[in-house]
Design a protein around this motif. Structure first.
Motif, PDB file in Angstrom:
ATOM      1  N   GLY A  57       0.815  -1.208   0.000  1.00  0.00           N
ATOM      2  CA  GLY A  57       0.000   0.000   0.000  1.00  0.00           C
ATOM      3  C   GLY A  57       0.852   1.263   0.000  1.00  0.00           C
ATOM      4  N   ALA A  58       1.905   1.245   0.808  1.00  0.00           N
ATOM      5  CA  ALA A  58       2.763   2.428   0.876  1.00  0.00           C
ATOM      6  C   ALA A  58       3.378   2.707  -0.492  1.00  0.00           C
TER       7      ALA A  58
ATOM      8  N   ASP B 221      -6.920   6.870  -1.878  1.00  0.00           N
ATOM      9  CA  ASP B 221      -6.229   5.737  -1.252  1.00  0.00           C
ATOM     10  C   ASP B 221      -7.282   4.718  -0.826  1.00  0.00           C
TER      11      ASP B 221
ATOM     12  N   GLN C 123      -7.014   0.156   2.153  1.00  0.00           N
ATOM     13  CA  GLN C 123      -7.715  -0.646   3.165  1.00  0.00           C
ATOM     14  C   GLN C 123      -9.191  -0.859   2.815  1.00  0.00           C
TER      15      GLN C 123
ATOM     16  N   LYS D  13      -3.616  -4.284   0.036  1.00  0.00           N
ATOM     17  CA  LYS D  13      -4.148  -5.238   1.023  1.00  0.00           C
ATOM     18  C   LYS D  13      -4.957  -6.415   0.471  1.00  0.00           C
TER      19      LYS D  13
END
Ligand SMILES: Cc1ncc(COP(=O)(O)O)c(C=O)c1O
Length: 404
Positions: free
Chosen positions: A105-106, A225, A228, A254
């Protein structure tokens, strides 16, 4: 066994996560087993990762078949699963875009930030101007330098300064605050559609539509984003769909690989050419192995109609939690979320409640703002929820100041 792994961790694994409390050795569906053979109900799902449950047969088969055929070739060469996954994710994102594959994700968010720099350079006609990205308070975008710099929280940033410049913070769900933060140097807005680590706070649909309008009016990129909240967790494949908006780029990770490490960025064709050959990359991004795992995950999601499950059981658990809040108003202060991304705000820091629930056989992660999260696999059944709610209620009763 237990002591062995525990002492090996203590002596050899970096302490940045503290010492994890359990050694897991096996998983199946919504269940995990530790090295002493104890079964747990997994409402953590590897922090919103194990979308279709542990050891899902279709995903297991796809991984083992792909591993036996071709695992990795690098992005110097093409591979078929990456191409197929790009087609599928583009369709899910609304079409008319291109995909970049990475590992987390980062890293997906790093790509969004780099996109904003390229966009700003084109807009300003010169590098180094128009570099600002407006982010929301209580956001979480990851632990790399770009992700961390986009995460305006002392507990994340402290000790690592100087940060990447250019991030400006506005108030989540407050369009006036975002509008006020826009300057001649603004390139983009970056928001989570549902803030996860910050405590399960959904962006209002009106707020997202206002952000889209603000970005159109000011010629800014709207970067979303969905690391999640994406991949079905909110009840739609992407949470932003519920607001009827089209972002300029989307970060995801994720839940996409059911546990295989994969991140991806979708970029609208209007901006995709900002990344020219040589401008960005990663060795492991989009390997045939993880793309095969992600394709199998997406196919299984469709075949088993998990979005219907998320919507029906999501509504059910929300209504049960609201009733529980009415019964324990001093312990449960609020319940919020969408689908299977649920936050239960409790009266005290949740570490003890999380440990108590774990002792009772229920795994849940916490989040900022004294929140306990329910992030089960999207295949969790009504019976799983009833079991989790019974354990939660027993734990809450023990922690309640009114208990007899
Ligand atoms: C919304 C959001 N963005 C980014 C990240 C970072 O993802 P990763 O841990 O895969 O780098 C997370 C992780 O929790 C997240 O919730």
């Amino acid at each position: 066994m237990t002591t062995d792994t525990e002492s090996l961790y203590r002596d050899h694994v970096l302490g940045n996560y503290g010492l994890p409390p359990i050694t897991f050795v096996r998983g199946q569906g919504t269940r995990l087993w530790d090295d002493a053979g104890r079964e747990y109900l997994d409402f953590c799902a590897g922090i919103a990762v194990v979308t279709m449950g542990h050891a899902h047969p279709r995903v297991v088969r796809a991984i083992s078949e792909q591993a036996a055929r071709l695992t990795h070739v690098s992005n110097l060469y093409r591979n078929e699963p990456q191409a197929q996954l790009a087609v599928k994710l583009d369709a899910l994102a609304g079409g008319g875009g291109k995909l970049f594959f990475c590992n987390s994700g980062a890293e997906a968010n790093e790509t969004l930030v780099k996109l904003s720099r390229l966009f700003g350079r084109r807009k300003a006609g010169v590098e180094g101007r128009c570099i600002e990205v407006i982010v929301a308070d209580q956001a979480f975008h990851g632990r790399t330098f770009g992700g961390m710099s986009a995460t305006p929280q002392e507990k994340i940033q402290g000790g690592f300064r100087p940060l990447v410049p250019g991030f400006v913070t506005a108030k989540f769900n407050d369009i006036d605050s975002f509008r006020a933060a826009v300057t001649d140097d603004t390139a983009a807005v970056l928001v989570e559609t549902i803030q996860g680590e910050g405590g399960i706070r959904p962006a209002g649909s009106g707020f997202l539509r206002d952000l889209r309008a603000l970005c159109d009016e000011q010629d800014l990129l709207l970067l979303v984003d969905e690391v999640q909240c994406g991949v079905g967790r909110s009840g739609t494949f992407f949470a932003f769909e519920q607001a009827g908006i089209r972002p300029d780029a989307i970060g995801m990770a994720k839940g996409l690989g059911n546990g295989s490490p994969i991140g991806a960025v979708w970029i609208d064709d209007r901006h995709a050419d900002l990344f020219q050959p040589g401008s960005h990359g990663t060795t492991f991004g989009g390997t045939p192995l993880v793309c095969a795992a992600a394709l199998a995950t997406l196919e299984a999601m469709e075949e088993e109609a998990v979005l219907d499950n998320v919507n029906s059981n999501g509504a059910y658990v929300m209504q049960r939690l609201e009733a529980m809040q009415a019964d324990y108003p001093d312990t449960i202060l609020g319940v919020r979320g969408r689908g299977f991304m649920i936050g239960i705000q409790v009266a005290e820091p949740p570490a003890e409640l999380v440990a108590l629930l774990r002792d009772k056989g229920l795994l849940v992660p916490s989040a900022g703002g004294n929140v306990v999260r329910f992030l089960p696999p999207l295949v969790a059944t009504r019976a799983d929820f009833d079991e989790a709610l019974a354990i939660l209620e027993a734990g809450v009763r023990e922690r309640s100041p009114l208990r007899s």
